[in-house]
Design an enzyme around this catalytic site. Structure first.
Site, PDB file in Angstrom:
ATOM      1  N   GLY A   1       0.821  -1.201   0.000  1.00  0.00           N
ATOM      2  CA  GLY A   1       0.000   0.000   0.000  1.00  0.00           C
ATOM      3  C   GLY A   1       0.855   1.250   0.000  1.00  0.00           C
ATOM      4  O   GLY A   1       1.959   1.273  -0.548  1.00  0.00           O
ATOM      5  N   ARG A   2       0.352   2.281   0.668  1.00  0.00           N
ATOM      6  CA  ARG A   2       1.047   3.565   0.658  1.00  0.00           C
ATOM      7  C   ARG A   2       2.448   3.459   1.241  1.00  0.00           C
ATOM      8  O   ARG A   2       3.406   4.006   0.692  1.00  0.00           O
ATOM      9  CB  ARG A   2       0.221   4.587   1.458  1.00  0.00           C
ATOM     10  CG  ARG A   2       0.798   5.990   1.460  1.00  0.00           C
ATOM     11  CD  ARG A   2      -0.165   6.984   2.026  1.00  0.00           C
ATOM     12  NE  ARG A   2      -0.638   6.647   3.367  1.00  0.00           N
ATOM     13  CZ  ARG A   2      -1.284   7.512   4.160  1.00  0.00           C
ATOM     14  NH1 ARG A   2      -1.533   8.742   3.727  1.00  0.00           N
ATOM     15  NH2 ARG A   2      -1.680   7.148   5.363  1.00  0.00           N
TER      16      ARG A   2
ATOM     17  N   SER B   1       0.219  -9.778  -0.641  1.00  0.00           N
ATOM     18  CA  SER B   1      -0.865  -9.497   0.298  1.00  0.00           C
ATOM     19  C   SER B   1      -2.072 -10.273  -0.196  1.00  0.00           C
ATOM     20  O   SER B   1      -2.069 -10.815  -1.314  1.00  0.00           O
ATOM     21  CB  SER B   1      -1.178  -7.996   0.403  1.00  0.00           C
ATOM     22  OG  SER B   1      -1.823  -7.539  -0.764  1.00  0.00           O
TER      23      SER B   1
ATOM     24  N   THR C   1       7.359  -2.478  11.190  1.00  0.00           N
ATOM     25  CA  THR C   1       7.038  -1.110  11.601  1.00  0.00           C
ATOM     26  C   THR C   1       5.544  -0.856  11.432  1.00  0.00           C
ATOM     27  O   THR C   1       5.107   0.290  11.394  1.00  0.00           O
ATOM     28  CB  THR C   1       7.835  -0.077  10.775  1.00  0.00           C
ATOM     29  OG1 THR C   1       7.591  -0.302   9.368  1.00  0.00           O
ATOM     30  CG2 THR C   1       9.327  -0.190  11.034  1.00  0.00           C
TER      31      THR C   1
ATOM     32  N   ARG D   1       2.199  -3.156  12.813  1.00  0.00           N
ATOM     33  CA  ARG D   1       1.509  -3.405  14.066  1.00  0.00           C
ATOM     34  C   ARG D   1       2.072  -4.677  14.685  1.00  0.00           C
ATOM     35  O   ARG D   1       2.247  -5.690  13.997  1.00  0.00           O
ATOM     36  CB  ARG D   1      -0.005  -3.559  13.854  1.00  0.00           C
ATOM     37  CG  ARG D   1      -0.725  -2.261  13.501  1.00  0.00           C
ATOM     38  CD  ARG D   1      -0.682  -1.257  14.645  1.00  0.00           C
ATOM     39  NE  ARG D   1      -1.414  -0.037  14.344  1.00  0.00           N
ATOM     40  CZ  ARG D   1      -0.880   1.031  13.754  1.00  0.00           C
ATOM     41  NH1 ARG D   1       0.399   1.006  13.383  1.00  0.00           N
ATOM     42  NH2 ARG D   1      -1.616   2.108  13.539  1.00  0.00           N
TER      43      ARG D   1
ATOM     44  N   GLU E   1       2.314  -2.271  24.421  1.00  0.00           N
ATOM     45  CA  GLU E   1       3.147  -1.070  24.422  1.00  0.00           C
ATOM     46  C   GLU E   1       2.724  -0.147  25.560  1.00  0.00           C
ATOM     47  O   GLU E   1       1.526   0.047  25.773  1.00  0.00           O
ATOM     48  CB  GLU E   1       3.028  -0.345  23.078  1.00  0.00           C
ATOM     49  CG  GLU E   1       3.532  -1.183  21.919  1.00  0.00           C
ATOM     50  CD  GLU E   1       3.443  -0.476  20.574  1.00  0.00           C
ATOM     51  OE1 GLU E   1       2.995   0.694  20.539  1.00  0.00           O
ATOM     52  OE2 GLU E   1       3.827  -1.080  19.568  1.00  0.00           O
TER      53      GLU E   1
ATOM     54  N   HIS F   1       8.452   2.193  19.124  1.00  0.00           N
ATOM     55  CA  HIS F   1       7.343   2.677  18.291  1.00  0.00           C
ATOM     56  C   HIS F   1       7.497   4.161  17.964  1.00  0.00           C
ATOM     57  O   HIS F   1       6.648   4.990  18.295  1.00  0.00           O
ATOM     58  CB  HIS F   1       5.990   2.418  18.958  1.00  0.00           C
ATOM     59  CG  HIS F   1       4.865   2.392  17.957  1.00  0.00           C
ATOM     60  ND1 HIS F   1       3.654   1.797  18.208  1.00  0.00           N
ATOM     61  CD2 HIS F   1       4.769   2.873  16.691  1.00  0.00           C
ATOM     62  CE1 HIS F   1       2.857   1.927  17.159  1.00  0.00           C
ATOM     63  NE2 HIS F   1       3.521   2.588  16.219  1.00  0.00           N
TER      64      HIS F   1
END
Length: 314
Positions: free
Chosen positions: A150-151, A171, A230, A232, A261, A280
């Site tokens: 994606g982006r 994906s 990076t 989830r 977290e 994070h």
């Protein structure tokens, strides 16, 4: 109006937007409030809460105990830690903000480069008086496997190509044509895992992706491969990853996100020498925070004027 800003660890929110324009009482919480009872206690009497990404959960039980809450602003366009349907049932409007993707792309490559060139060990050795203690691994001619195109994934691919890497992607819904638009080859799940020197995760967390990278996937990767996440934390089975690192099933992991977290101080990942860890910080840059907090102020002003913007729906 009373406004609470949560999880502002660096205590920068008030400096990055014009909160005075709201003419309201604004209180910043710089610590993380993990306990739901403590969260409810501290947010009692607040009309508006500004939540930073997915650091603090607002589920049905918490929302039911915050009768004064009317507006919940989350930084970013989505927040899996907020039960938007429950908020709607309790008369709470949930709004989002804008976002900038490039800092996460940049951190992804910072992690890849740091892991492949052993920067953590080498900088530590330099501070201790040492010199050249490891042998790095180059990127040119290697294969970058992207879970998600994606982006963010497509931007990570573009940088990989600039380094001279072959880029593969997978994906659930990726087509050959879509991948080709980015100069990337769409491949099967099995081929991506078996062929990639670096596997980088750029998927949205959902039912199909939770625990996707588990023991079987890790076993299918090259023993020299680097896993980068990076996106989830729960997309990767953390227990399986710890075992894979300890057993040498994969070469290493570079992580910015975790199941829980802040990551507990005694978590085994913190002691794993094959793991490069950051707290994070993919989105933690001044330019992103300026977008977050300026849009949060605009969201609050629009809500007060009776015309809420960027409203999130169940």
């Amino acid at each position: 109006m009373r406004i609470a800003i949560l999880d502002d660890y660096q205590n920068v929110a008030l400096d990055l937007a014009d909160w005075d324009s709201l003419r309201a009482e604004v209180l910043v919480f710089t610590d993380h409030i993990a306990d739901p009872d403590e969260l409810v206690r501290r947010l009692a009497g607040f009309d508006v809460v500004v939540a930073m990404r997915e650091r603090t959960a607002f589920d049905e039980a918490v929302l039911a105990r915050l009768p004064d809450l009317r507006l919940l602003v989350t930084t970013g366009a989505r927040n899996a830690a907020i039960d938007v349907a429950a908020a709607e049932r309790h008369g709470v409007v949930v709004c989002g903000t804008g976002y900038l993707p490039h800092p996460t792309v940049e951190l992804t490559w910072a992690l890849i480069l740091a892991a492949r060139r052993n920067l953590e060990a080498e900088t530590r050795a330099m501070r201790e008086g040492g010199w050249q203690t490891t042998l790095g691994t180059g990127l040119r001619g290697g294969t970058l496997g992207l879970l998600g195109l994606g982006r963010l994934g497509s931007e990570v691919a573009r940088v990989g190509q600039a380094f001279g890497m072959r880029t593969l992607a997978w994906s659930h819904n990726l087509t050959t044509e879509r991948a080709a638009e980015h100069g990337v080859t769409a491949v099967s799940w099995e081929r991506l895992l078996a062929s990639s020197d670096v596997v980088s995760v750029h998927l949205v967390l959902g039912e199909r992706t939770r625990g996707l990278v588990g023991a079987d996937a890790l076993a299918a990767m090259k023993p020299t491969a680097l896993l980068v996440n990076t996106s989830r934390g729960p997309i990767v089975d953390e227990d399986a990853l710890v075992r894979a690192l300890r057993d040498g099933t994969i070469g290493g992991a570079a992580l910015d996100v975790y199941d829980r977290e802040p990551l507990p101080a005694d978590h085994p990942l913190r002691a794993e020498p094959r793991a490069l860890l950051t707290p994070h910080i993919g989105f933690v840059t001044r330019d992103v925070y300026e977008v977050f907090y300026r849009d949060a102020v605009a969201d609050i002003a629009a809500y007060r004027a009776g015309e809420p913007v960027r409203v999130l729906r169940p």
